[in-house]
Write a protein that holds these residues in place. Structure first.
Motif, PDB file in Angstrom:
ATOM      1  N   ARG A  31     -22.502  19.105  -8.623  1.00  0.00           N
ATOM      2  CA  ARG A  31     -23.904  19.508  -8.518  1.00  0.00           C
ATOM      3  C   ARG A  31     -24.499  19.721  -9.896  1.00  0.00           C
ATOM      4  O   ARG A  31     -23.863  20.301 -10.762  1.00  0.00           O
ATOM      5  N   SER A  32     -25.736  19.283 -10.061  1.00  0.00           N
ATOM      6  CA  SER A  32     -26.443  19.634 -11.283  1.00  0.00           C
ATOM      7  C   SER A  32     -26.899  21.083 -11.153  1.00  0.00           C
ATOM      8  O   SER A  32     -27.308  21.527 -10.082  1.00  0.00           O
ATOM      9  N   THR A  33     -26.794  21.826 -12.234  1.00  0.00           N
ATOM     10  CA  THR A  33     -27.027  23.268 -12.144  1.00  0.00           C
ATOM     11  C   THR A  33     -28.481  23.649 -12.355  1.00  0.00           C
ATOM     12  O   THR A  33     -28.918  24.693 -11.888  1.00  0.00           O
ATOM     13  N   GLY A  34     -29.219  22.823 -13.085  1.00  0.00           N
ATOM     14  CA  GLY A  34     -30.545  23.265 -13.496  1.00  0.00           C
ATOM     15  C   GLY A  34     -30.421  24.289 -14.614  1.00  0.00           C
ATOM     16  O   GLY A  34     -29.323  24.768 -14.912  1.00  0.00           O
ATOM     17  N   PRO A  35     -31.543  24.647 -15.225  1.00  0.00           N
ATOM     18  CA  PRO A  35     -31.479  25.485 -16.430  1.00  0.00           C
ATOM     19  C   PRO A  35     -31.057  26.935 -16.179  1.00  0.00           C
ATOM     20  O   PRO A  35     -30.391  27.531 -17.035  1.00  0.00           O
ATOM     21  N   ILE A  36     -31.401  27.499 -15.039  1.00  0.00           N
ATOM     22  CA  ILE A  36     -31.138  28.931 -14.833  1.00  0.00           C
ATOM     23  C   ILE A  36     -29.684  29.160 -14.420  1.00  0.00           C
ATOM     24  O   ILE A  36     -28.966  29.958 -15.018  1.00  0.00           O
ATOM     25  N   ILE A  37     -29.253  28.442 -13.371  1.00  0.00           N
ATOM     26  CA  ILE A  37     -27.853  28.578 -12.944  1.00  0.00           C
ATOM     27  C   ILE A  37     -26.939  28.110 -14.075  1.00  0.00           C
ATOM     28  O   ILE A  37     -25.893  28.714 -14.347  1.00  0.00           O
ATOM     29  N   GLY A  38     -27.355  27.053 -14.776  1.00  0.00           N
ATOM     30  CA  GLY A  38     -26.573  26.552 -15.905  1.00  0.00           C
ATOM     31  C   GLY A  38     -26.411  27.610 -16.982  1.00  0.00           C
ATOM     32  O   GLY A  38     -25.329  27.761 -17.569  1.00  0.00           O
ATOM     33  N   ALA A  39     -27.467  28.375 -17.242  1.00  0.00           N
ATOM     34  CA  ALA A  39     -27.390  29.429 -18.260  1.00  0.00           C
ATOM     35  C   ALA A  39     -26.412  30.523 -17.835  1.00  0.00           C
ATOM     36  O   ALA A  39     -25.646  31.048 -18.653  1.00  0.00           O
ATOM     37  N   PHE A  40     -26.435  30.865 -16.528  1.00  0.00           N
ATOM     38  CA  PHE A  40     -25.510  31.894 -16.041  1.00  0.00           C
ATOM     39  C   PHE A  40     -24.065  31.414 -16.176  1.00  0.00           C
ATOM     40  O   PHE A  40     -23.186  32.157 -16.639  1.00  0.00           O
ATOM     41  N   LEU A  41     -23.817  30.151 -15.778  1.00  0.00           N
ATOM     42  CA  LEU A  41     -22.444  29.630 -15.834  1.00  0.00           C
ATOM     43  C   LEU A  41     -21.990  29.440 -17.287  1.00  0.00           C
ATOM     44  O   LEU A  41     -20.818  29.637 -17.612  1.00  0.00           O
ATOM     45  N   THR A  42     -22.925  29.076 -18.145  1.00  0.00           N
ATOM     46  CA  THR A  42     -22.591  28.973 -19.573  1.00  0.00           C
ATOM     47  C   THR A  42     -22.177  30.347 -20.111  1.00  0.00           C
ATOM     48  O   THR A  42     -21.187  30.476 -20.846  1.00  0.00           O
ATOM     49  N   ALA A  43     -22.912  31.375 -19.723  1.00  0.00           N
ATOM     50  CA  ALA A  43     -22.585  32.734 -20.166  1.00  0.00           C
ATOM     51  C   ALA A  43     -21.220  33.161 -19.625  1.00  0.00           C
ATOM     52  O   ALA A  43     -20.409  33.749 -20.353  1.00  0.00           O
ATOM     53  N   LEU A  44     -20.957  32.829 -18.347  1.00  0.00           N
ATOM     54  CA  LEU A  44     -19.643  33.162 -17.778  1.00  0.00           C
ATOM     55  C   LEU A  44     -18.524  32.532 -18.607  1.00  0.00           C
ATOM     56  O   LEU A  44     -17.504  33.162 -18.875  1.00  0.00           O
ATOM     57  N   ARG A  45     -18.747  31.295 -18.995  1.00  0.00           N
ATOM     58  CA  ARG A  45     -17.735  30.596 -19.793  1.00  0.00           C
ATOM     59  C   ARG A  45     -17.511  31.319 -21.118  1.00  0.00           C
ATOM     60  O   ARG A  45     -16.431  31.265 -21.691  1.00  0.00           O
ATOM     61  N   GLU A  46     -18.564  32.010 -21.567  1.00  0.00           N
ATOM     62  CA  GLU A  46     -18.461  32.767 -22.814  1.00  0.00           C
ATOM     63  C   GLU A  46     -18.016  34.207 -22.569  1.00  0.00           C
ATOM     64  O   GLU A  46     -17.975  35.028 -23.492  1.00  0.00           O
ATOM     65  N   GLY A  47     -17.749  34.532 -21.311  1.00  0.00           N
ATOM     66  CA  GLY A  47     -17.250  35.871 -21.006  1.00  0.00           C
ATOM     67  C   GLY A  47     -18.333  36.934 -20.955  1.00  0.00           C
ATOM     68  O   GLY A  47     -18.096  38.097 -21.299  1.00  0.00           O
ATOM     69  N   ARG A  48     -19.535  36.553 -20.531  1.00  0.00           N
ATOM     70  CA  ARG A  48     -20.624  37.539 -20.419  1.00  0.00           C
ATOM     71  C   ARG A  48     -21.529  37.148 -19.240  1.00  0.00           C
ATOM     72  O   ARG A  48     -21.349  36.082 -18.628  1.00  0.00           O
ATOM     73  N   PHE A  49     -22.472  38.027 -18.929  1.00  0.00           N
ATOM     74  CA  PHE A  49     -23.374  37.805 -17.790  1.00  0.00           C
ATOM     75  C   PHE A  49     -24.828  37.799 -18.252  1.00  0.00           C
ATOM     76  O   PHE A  49     -25.197  38.607 -19.110  1.00  0.00           O
ATOM     77  N   VAL A  50     -25.619  36.929 -17.636  1.00  0.00           N
ATOM     78  CA  VAL A  50     -27.067  37.016 -17.819  1.00  0.00           C
ATOM     79  C   VAL A  50     -27.743  37.038 -16.453  1.00  0.00           C
ATOM     80  O   VAL A  50     -27.222  36.510 -15.467  1.00  0.00           O
ATOM     81  N   GLY A  51     -28.900  37.678 -16.425  1.00  0.00           N
ATOM     82  CA  GLY A  51     -29.727  37.696 -15.227  1.00  0.00           C
ATOM     83  C   GLY A  51     -31.110  37.189 -15.557  1.00  0.00           C
ATOM     84  O   GLY A  51     -31.441  36.990 -16.731  1.00  0.00           O
ATOM     85  N   ALA A  52     -31.911  36.964 -14.507  1.00  0.00           N
ATOM     86  CA  ALA A  52     -33.280  36.485 -14.713  1.00  0.00           C
ATOM     87  C   ALA A  52     -34.265  37.566 -14.291  1.00  0.00           C
ATOM     88  O   ALA A  52     -34.036  38.281 -13.317  1.00  0.00           O
ATOM     89  N   THR A  53     -35.332  37.651 -15.024  1.00  0.00           N
ATOM     90  CA  THR A  53     -36.351  38.655 -14.721  1.00  0.00           C
ATOM     91  C   THR A  53     -37.281  38.119 -13.638  1.00  0.00           C
ATOM     92  O   THR A  53     -37.886  37.057 -13.803  1.00  0.00           O
ATOM     93  N   GLY A  54     -37.345  38.866 -12.533  1.00  0.00           N
ATOM     94  CA  GLY A  54     -38.172  38.423 -11.419  1.00  0.00           C
ATOM     95  C   GLY A  54     -39.394  39.309 -11.246  1.00  0.00           C
ATOM     96  O   GLY A  54     -39.861  39.938 -12.204  1.00  0.00           O
ATOM     97  N   SER A  55     -39.907  39.366 -10.014  1.00  0.00           N
ATOM     98  CA  SER A  55     -41.126  40.116  -9.749  1.00  0.00           C
ATOM     99  C   SER A  55     -40.914  41.598 -10.045  1.00  0.00           C
ATOM    100  O   SER A  55     -39.823  42.135  -9.855  1.00  0.00           O
ATOM    101  N   GLU A  56     -41.943  42.248 -10.512  1.00  0.00           N
ATOM    102  CA  GLU A  56     -41.934  43.680 -10.831  1.00  0.00           C
ATOM    103  C   GLU A  56     -40.842  44.025 -11.833  1.00  0.00           C
ATOM    104  O   GLU A  56     -40.295  45.131 -11.823  1.00  0.00           O
ATOM    105  N   GLY A  57     -40.483  43.041 -12.660  1.00  0.00           N
ATOM    106  CA  GLY A  57     -39.496  43.312 -13.703  1.00  0.00           C
ATOM    107  C   GLY A  57     -38.072  43.441 -13.206  1.00  0.00           C
ATOM    108  O   GLY A  57     -37.169  43.801 -13.959  1.00  0.00           O
ATOM    109  N   LYS A  58     -37.856  43.140 -11.927  1.00  0.00           N
ATOM    110  CA  LYS A  58     -36.495  43.240 -11.375  1.00  0.00           C
ATOM    111  C   LYS A  58     -35.606  42.160 -11.978  1.00  0.00           C
ATOM    112  O   LYS A  58     -36.044  41.019 -12.186  1.00  0.00           O
ATOM    113  N   VAL A  59     -34.361  42.521 -12.219  1.00  0.00           N
ATOM    114  CA  VAL A  59     -33.428  41.569 -12.829  1.00  0.00           C
ATOM    115  C   VAL A  59     -32.487  41.032 -11.748  1.00  0.00           C
ATOM    116  O   VAL A  59     -31.791  41.801 -11.068  1.00  0.00           O
ATOM    117  N   ILE A  60     -32.519  39.723 -11.577  1.00  0.00           N
ATOM    118  CA  ILE A  60     -31.772  39.058 -10.506  1.00  0.00           C
ATOM    119  C   ILE A  60     -30.466  38.515 -11.074  1.00  0.00           C
ATOM    120  O   ILE A  60     -30.476  37.711 -12.001  1.00  0.00           O
TER     121      ILE A  60
END
Ligand SMILES: [Zn+2]
Lengths: 168, 358, 152
Positions: free
Chosen positions: C19-48
């Motif tokens: 599967r192609s990941t797209g930029p957001i899922i790809g960024a999360f999986l790239t971070a996992l590979r680096e041993g860290r986590f990222v989230g995305a900022t959604g509505s009302e500043g919530k972090v997904i």
């Protein structure tokens, strides 16, 4: 990478292989057909409503939606209703190209099925050609279409177009 | 269809049939298992396939592990000369919804809806993983029981339920199933005895899980003169809606079902008294979530058929809820009923159908 | 037809999906590979977390990616005493919805623990990544969560 010396670039693809195991059953009617192949015969079923004979039967009449219960042993010969000559190689191909894939209407059946045609040059195949099944040796018969090695011309004159035009 | 989702054109559940629900139908293929059900649903009202204008089915190829099983299944109906036909990769309740929409548009006057699925052919714990988010969830192969155990734990932690509640629901369901000859798990076992079951995945014990079921079901829908000709006591669909929630399990509050509540509001569940509710809650704790979202009070008889804890044929268990509710109205045991169907992990998608007698 | 006459066969179905990941899922999986986590900022500043391309509530595009974790709390958990063949851990473990520090949604993964009595909703856990050389940019790069303080 954690040490900052990355040469991998960002992740853009994810491999998600799926492997699932099933127990498949072809059902009552198709099992009968396959058991027939094990005996070296083509077994079909007749619809009690419309009289059509299906081979293989899947247990119901696709026209009427009723259960098919009358078993019919069909002939070993049939008529080529249509065909194609395969010239394209593809992965897993078991037969040397070119070869002929034909739709064969067995004598007594109202449904054609696909079979391999051999013992004839590819430029001599024609619609209406009469053919017969060549089976594997008796000891090698199994409940599978692999029991039919191929079909070949049976030497009879071509069938009249009217006898198979409904099955194209 | 009105903006509110309430029926403009009345549609009747004219006939309902279901197969015997069994752990494993070891002999028949899909068409062979379905054909007697189709024959019965037509025979109930003395019609044939030629009397319906539209055919819609619900099934999924992942259960059989082969492509286009819904096409093969059409052999059980008979589709020559060619028929207007459609299929959803969903429970048959959604196929019924598709047919209902065509009724509302005035396209059809009668329809056959059916669903089938053999849960016994593969490993459901693996197969049902494929309905999950394919990037973040499915690659970990979380099984359906574990996901529902997470939901059950969330219920317990929120103070909304106890393990004893799950046992009480399972006990009642399977006791009620004693009067349902089509049900698979039928027995009278007290909740405190059930609580001695082992955990499958804690906090879910064996009794809180649905059985694995092979089965099929069918419904004939009719409008206008046909509805009146085919039933002495037509059962009308008076409200119908379905909604879904996000795919991300961790972004949901698993203890509530806002999609069901919204569908219930649109379908008008609260517009009258509810005598019975047939709730498609395969895991015991889910009944509490759906009953709350539907706004049901304690006077409502929930799952008098035994519900999915007594028989859970995948792809038809939701359609059966509608058929069971309609059957009770037709039998005079209820005047107004709510039927619910679900799909996806932990009640992700929900459908609500309101039924009323004439 | 006698049941013995009906045929049955083992059948394995395999899909080699990529599967192609797209930029957001790809960024999360790239971070996992680096041993860290990222989230995305959604509505009302919530972090997904894990991040989706669209806010699951509003359907709007998500905003910037932010670093979250590696610690978090258990939102819910389920104890597996008999792991299935495809489960991420082959010893008894818990599935859990873990809300990482800085995140407003929970992510599903395994928690390694000595037994169910060691776990509770609200318990703090932290990420245990696979050795760096084994990481490929997938959820399996995270071996599991473990209880903070090293109870596992
Ligand atoms: Zn027929």
């Amino acid at each position: 990478m954690a040490d900052g010396t990355t040469d991998q670039g960002p992740v853009t693809m994810l491999a998600t292989p799926i492997s699932l195991d099933f127990e498949f059953t072809p059902g009552v009617a198709q099992s009968k057909f396959l058991r027939g192949l094990e005996r070296g015969e083509f077994l079909g079923q007749r619809c009690g409503t419309c009289g059509q004979v299906y081979v293989p039967s899947r247990g119901t009449c696709p026209t009427d939606g009723v259960a098919t219960t009358e078993d019919v042993v069909l002939g070993n010969s049939g008529t080529v209703t249509t065909y194609c000559v395969v010239n394209v190689p593809f992965a897993g191909q078991a037969i040397e190209i070119p070869y002929i894939c034909a739709q064969i209407l067995l004598d007594g059946a109202n449904l054609s099925f696909m079979g391999l045609l051999q013992e004839i040059p590819t430029d001599q195949i024609r619609m209406g050609m009469r053919v017969e099944a060549v089976w594997v040796d008796e000891a090698e018969l199994i409940p599978s279409l692999a029991s039919v090695k191929y079909f070949r011309p049976n030497g009879e004159p071509d069938a009249d177009y009217d006898t198979y035009k409904e099955y194209l | 269809m009105s903006a509110a989702g309430r029926t403009v054109r009345p549609v009747s559940i004219a006939s309902f049939a279901q197969s015997q629900n069994v752990r494993k139908d070891n002999e028949r293929n899909e068409a062979e298992g379905l054909q007697p059900v189709i024959a019965e649903v037509f025979a109930n009202v003395g019609i044939t396939k030629d009397d319906v204008d539209f055919i819609c089915s619900g099934s999924t190829d992942y259960l059989i592990g082969g492509p286009f099983s819904f096409v093969m299944a059409l052999d059980a109906v008979g589709v020559w000369p060619p028929r207007a036909e459609s299929h959803v990769e969903m429970d048959g309740a959604w196929a019924l919804y598709e047919a209902w929409v065509l009724f509302q548009e005035g396209e059809i006057d009668a329809a056959l809806v059916y669903a089938f699925g053999r849960s016994s052919l593969g490993d459901l714990n693996e197969i049902l993983t494929l309905q999950l988010d394919p990037y973040y969830e499915a690659p970990l192969w979380p099984d359906i029981v574990s996901l529902n155990a997470l939901q059950a734990r969330a219920m317990i932690d929120a103070g909304k339920a106890t393990e004893a509640d799950f046992a009480a629901i399972a006990s009642r369901s399977r006791r009620d199933a004693l009067s349902n000859p089509k049900a698979q798990v039928r027995h009278d076992v007290a909740p405190d005895v059930l609580l001695e079951d082992d955990y499958v995945v804690a906090p879910l014990r064996r009794h809180a899980l649905p059985p694995i079921t092979d089965g099929a079901a069918a419904i004939v829908l009719a409008a206008g003169d046909k509805a009146l000709q085919w039933s002495e006591r037509p059962v009308w669909i008076t409200g119908f809606d379905h909604r879904m929630e996000t795919h991300s399990l961790g972004a949901r509050d698993l203890t509530v079902s806002p999609s069901t509540a919204k569908a219930a509001e649109v379908a008008g569940v609260a517009d009258g008294n509810v005598d019975i509710a047939e709730i498609h809650a395969p895991f015991a704790h889910q009944e509490l979530i759906i009953a709350e979202a539907l706004g049901l009070d304690d006077s409502v008889a929930v799952n008098p058929s035994g519900g999915p804890l007594a028989a859970n044929p995948l792809m038809s268990a939701g359609l059966i809820r509608i058929g069971e509710a309609a059957s009770r109205i037709r039998a005079g045991q209820a005047d107004r009923a709510v039927a619910h169907a679900t799909s996806g992990p932990c009640l992700q998608q929900n459908l609500v159908c309101v039924l009323e007698g004439a | 037809m006698a049941e013995s006459e009906v045929l049955h066969a083992e059948h394995r179905l395999e899909y080699p999906y990529a599967r192609s990941t797209g930029p957001i899922i790809g960024a999360f999986l790239t971070a996992l590979r680096e041993g860290r986590f990222v989230g995305a900022t959604g509505s009302e500043g919530k972090v997904i977390v894990p991040p989706t391309e669209y806010d699951p509530l509003t359907g709007d595009d998500v905003g910037e990616l932010v670093e979250v974790g590696p610690g978090g709390v258990i939102d819910s958990w389920a104890w597996v005493s008999h792991p299935l063949r495809k489960h991420p851990l082959q010893v008894p473990f818990a599935w859990a919805l873990v809300r990482l520090d800085g995140a407003d949604t929970a992510m599903l993964h395994a928690v390694a623990a000595p037994g169910p009595e060691a776990l509770a909703t609200g318990a703090r856990v932290t990420a245990k990544f696979c050795p760096e050389a084994e990481r490929v940019g997938s959820m399996a790069d995270l071996e599991s969560f473990v209880l903070e303080g090293g109870a596992a």
